[in-house]
Each structure stands twice: as C-alpha cells, then as structure tokens.
Scaffold this active site. Sequence first.
Site, PDB file in Angstrom:
ATOM      1  N   CYS A 103       0.863  -1.352  -0.116  1.00 23.44           N
ATOM      2  CA  CYS A 103       0.093  -0.038   0.063  1.00 23.44           C
ATOM      3  C   CYS A 103       0.906   1.194   0.039  1.00 23.44           C
ATOM      4  O   CYS A 103       1.825   1.351   0.761  1.00 23.44           O
ATOM      5  CB  CYS A 103      -1.042   0.170   1.244  1.00 23.44           C
ATOM      6  SG  CYS A 103      -1.866   1.346   1.483  1.00 23.44           S
ATOM      7  N   CYS A 128      -1.507 -11.331  -6.485  1.00 23.11           N
ATOM      8  CA  CYS A 128      -2.239 -12.431  -5.614  1.00 23.11           C
ATOM      9  C   CYS A 128      -1.940 -11.397  -4.268  1.00 23.11           C
ATOM     10  O   CYS A 128      -1.047 -11.176  -3.705  1.00 23.11           O
ATOM     11  CB  CYS A 128      -1.033 -13.423  -5.689  1.00 23.11           C
ATOM     12  SG  CYS A 128      -1.192 -14.938  -4.717  1.00 23.11           S
TER      13      CYS A 128
END
Length: 140
Positions: A103, A128
């Site tokens: 992030c 993934c």
Amino acid sequence: MSEFSPSPAARSDDEWRELLSPEQYRVLRQAGTERPFGPTYREFQEQGAGTYVCAGCGVSLFSSREKFDSHCGWPSFYDPANAQNVIAREDRSHGAVRTEVLCANCGGHLGHVFAGEGFNTPTDQRYCINGVALKFVPAA
C-alpha cells in the site's frame, strides 16, 4: 475508515497492533502470508461489485472489475484500480526473486504480483493479494 490518522505510516507498532487483528498485523506489518483457500478467499469469491481498500488505512487499491479467480487460493486482480495507491518492489526473501505489492499510503504488505502466467487477462498479470489485507466496500 474514519479511524485512521492523516499519516498512517507514522503509527507506532502498538497503534498498529490495536487497530489490526493479529492476522492482519502479521500480514500487513510483518509481510506475512495468510493460508490459501481460507475464509477471506471464500468471501472474495462471493463479493459482487465494489472496491477493495487497504485494511490498514482505508485507501482504495483494487476494483471488483479487475478481479478474477486464478484458483491459487488468494484473491487475484489483473490490475490495481488506483495504481498511485500501490507500490511494487523487488522482494528477494525466501530464496526467490518476486515483486512485492505494498500500500503506497501506509506501507502495508499486500502480497505479490506475477506476470506471464498465461491467464487470459488484459495485462497478463496476477496481483496475488492476501484477503486479510483488504476490506471490501460494496458499490452503492
């Protein structure tokens, strides 16, 4: 999420432990991996239209429009909905060279991205992602 501070990356370790479940903390803050085919994966398969946000800070990361079932046991996307909120960097842990996905807002570990696996997607990529690192926000 209304509870995150203006600078989520500046949280102390104790603040992260308070905010996140033990499994979310292990994945997001310690670069762990949840078990494949777990409860969050089953929930992911049943979720409809919406946005996937970071479970640590609430920033938008992926859209349901780019999700697909790669049958790998973790949520898969072929493209981040908001690329400015996702960082990819080289990961040489565990004796392999991979591309880690983080992030961009809080630095939380999300998972890895793989290319050239032969999935019939527009980008030929598979993000993934650990399901516990995401929070689903249904479309209005």
